[in-house]
Design a protein around this motif. Structure first.
Motif, PDB file in Angstrom:
ATOM      1  N   LEU A 265       1.025  -1.228   0.075  1.00  0.00           N
ATOM      2  CA  LEU A 265      -0.091  -0.168   0.224  1.00  0.00           C
ATOM      3  C   LEU A 265       0.991   1.146  -0.044  1.00  0.00           C
ATOM      4  O   LEU A 265       0.684   2.347  -0.783  1.00  0.00           O
ATOM      5  N   LEU A 266       1.860   1.298   0.874  1.00  0.00           N
ATOM      6  CA  LEU A 266       2.768   2.516   0.896  1.00  0.00           C
ATOM      7  C   LEU A 266       3.539   2.836  -0.472  1.00  0.00           C
ATOM      8  O   LEU A 266       4.201   3.782  -0.775  1.00  0.00           O
ATOM      9  N   GLY A 267       3.698   1.767  -1.131  1.00  0.00           N
ATOM     10  CA  GLY A 267       4.219   1.843  -2.475  1.00  0.00           C
ATOM     11  C   GLY A 267       3.464   2.119  -3.545  1.00  0.00           C
ATOM     12  O   GLY A 267       4.044   2.381  -4.720  1.00  0.00           O
ATOM     13  N   LYS A 268       2.177   2.544  -3.384  1.00  0.00           N
ATOM     14  CA  LYS A 268       1.153   2.824  -4.492  1.00  0.00           C
ATOM     15  C   LYS A 268       0.795   4.486  -4.420  1.00  0.00           C
ATOM     16  O   LYS A 268      -0.241   4.868  -4.926  1.00  0.00           O
ATOM     17  N   ARG A 269       1.822   5.190  -3.774  1.00  0.00           N
ATOM     18  CA  ARG A 269       1.625   6.861  -3.864  1.00  0.00           C
ATOM     19  C   ARG A 269       0.257   6.989  -3.387  1.00  0.00           C
ATOM     20  O   ARG A 269      -0.427   8.040  -3.749  1.00  0.00           O
ATOM     21  N   LEU A 270       0.013   6.407  -2.256  1.00  0.00           N
ATOM     22  CA  LEU A 270      -1.650   6.628  -1.604  1.00  0.00           C
ATOM     23  C   LEU A 270      -1.381   7.996  -0.733  1.00  0.00           C
ATOM     24  O   LEU A 270      -0.277   8.399  -0.406  1.00  0.00           O
ATOM     25  N   ASP A 271      -2.562   8.908  -0.580  1.00  0.00           N
ATOM     26  CA  ASP A 271      -2.523   9.900   0.248  1.00  0.00           C
ATOM     27  C   ASP A 271      -2.459   9.527   1.805  1.00  0.00           C
ATOM     28  O   ASP A 271      -2.527  10.575   2.591  1.00  0.00           O
ATOM     29  N   GLY A 272      -2.649   8.166   2.139  1.00  0.00           N
ATOM     30  CA  GLY A 272      -2.705   7.505   3.558  1.00  0.00           C
ATOM     31  C   GLY A 272      -2.990   6.471   3.501  1.00  0.00           C
ATOM     32  O   GLY A 272      -3.564   5.946   2.600  1.00  0.00           O
TER      33      GLY A 272
END
Length: 374
Positions: free
Chosen positions: A125-132
């Motif tokens: 998840l952290l590798g997907k450029r998410l906003d949080g």
């Protein structure tokens, strides 16, 4: 038809570009870009014209390109132990509802309660450029998490450590304090860029105990799930309230947090020589399993044994009898988590801890004891 024509036919018409949208709507490429970024500088009539042209052409903006320009994907990740567990599905629904009103999408993943899977999914998840990223009921020690992108806000919900069966044994003997339980996790929140949202589980356990005490119950057992922090704190509050009234809170019946596990453990316990007049359960899932166990033995709920749950999941109102339970504000939990993600994008995260309070919902699964105690 030559080979080149056949290939073109298989490929279909070329995709519309941002230049095509600009040409059809009669505006500049920059205006089209600002429209899809939601810029307030674009007049309503211009925005309507651009969107109509995009719809006519079947144009879809490149989400990756937009993220590079704006620094936002308008997407939040949610990692929970299981989306099949009613409690977590309701919390996730709260996140999705508020996220939708802000134009955000939600990506949901589950760990299955496995610390290794949890680390893998968090890294993904952290590798997907998410906003949080919002992590619910974490199964592992967050110090072991690999978090390469500390710019991504991380919000923890009801964060727990690996179950501590040794503490449950000590707890049953009354040899554990709120300080001991709290220290299980307080020093392991992973960094100042994380926020932690929890319920006041000690207060919730006290409310359950007071309800049963006021009804006249003095022989009460606590049906415990895995001894993670939430379970131990609920048991702590439960014991404290009874002890303040001069009553021994009774035994602890250990079960996994599932319908079947509770049914098996409670049925075995209720079939013993000493039967309590009430069961206080760590969760509604355990409480529903406990009701089924009582029925297996021909016992009436609440006539022979009262049952109290915890969480007030959607099913709680529809079981027979409807379940008395401690309602935790699951919708509010999800909404607060999303608000914290938004706040952290515009300010430096401070590692705040937020505590929410629950309230007792009285239904038909509890009543005054019908047999003499003692």
């Amino acid at each position: 038809m030559n080979r080149e024509t056949v290939c073109m036919a298989k490929m279909g018409p070329p995709s519309a570009t941002i230049r095509d949208v600009a040409r059809l709507s009669g505006v500049s490429i920059a205006t089209v870009t600002r429209t899809f970024q939601g810029s307030p500088k674009v007049r309503p009539e211009t925005r309507e014209r651009v969107l109509a042209a995009a719809a006519q052409l079947g144009y879809q903006p490149d989400a990756v390109a937009q993220a590079l320009v704006t620094g936002s994907t308008n997407t939040v990740g949610v990692l929970v132990p299981s989306i099949r567990v009613p409690y977590w599905s309701e919390v996730t629904h709260g996140i999705e509802q508020l996220a939708g009103t802000h134009g955000y999408s939600v990506v949901v993943a589950s760990s299955g309660g496995d610390p290794d899977q949890e680390r893998r999914m968090l890294d993904l998840l952290l590798g997907k450029r998410l906003d949080g990223v919002i992590v619910g009921g974490a199964a592992g020690n967050a110090e072991s998490w690999s978090v390469p992108n500390r710019r991504t806000p991380l919000v923890l919900l009801e964060w727990d450590e690996t179950p501590r069966w040794d503490l449950l044994d000590s707890f049953s003997a009354g040899a554990i304090t709120s300080r001991t339980v709290t220290q299980m996790t307080d020093q392991r929140v992973p960094g100042p860029w994380a926020a932690n949202v929890v319920y006041d589980d000690v207060a919730g356990g006290r409310l359950v105990a007071r309800h049963l005490h006021q009804l006249g119950h003095r022989e009460v057992a606590f049906v415990a799930g895995p001894p993670v922090r939430t379970c131990l704190l609920r048991l702590l509050g439960f014991r404290q309230a009874f002890q303040e009234s001069g009553v021994d809170a009774g035994v602890v019946v250990a079960a996994d947090d599932s319908f079947d596990a509770a049914r098996t453990a409670v049925r075995e316990y209720l079939a013993g020589a000493t039967r309590p007049t009430a069961l206080a359960c760590y969760s509604d899932m355990l409480a529903i399993g406990a009701i089924k166990a009582a029925r297996d033995l021909g016992l009436n709920v609440p006539g022979d044994v009262s049952v109290v749950g915890y969480d007030d999941i959607e099913f709680a109102e529809y079981v027979d009898p409807p379940l008395t339970t401690l309602r935790n504000p699951k919708q509010q939990l999800g909404e607060l988590a999303f608000d914290l993600v938004l706040a952290a994008r515009s300010a430096e995260p401070r590692g705040e801890r937020h505590t929410l309070a629950g309230r007792l919902i009285e239904r038909s699964s509890t009543s005054e004891p019908t047999r003499a105690e003692g």
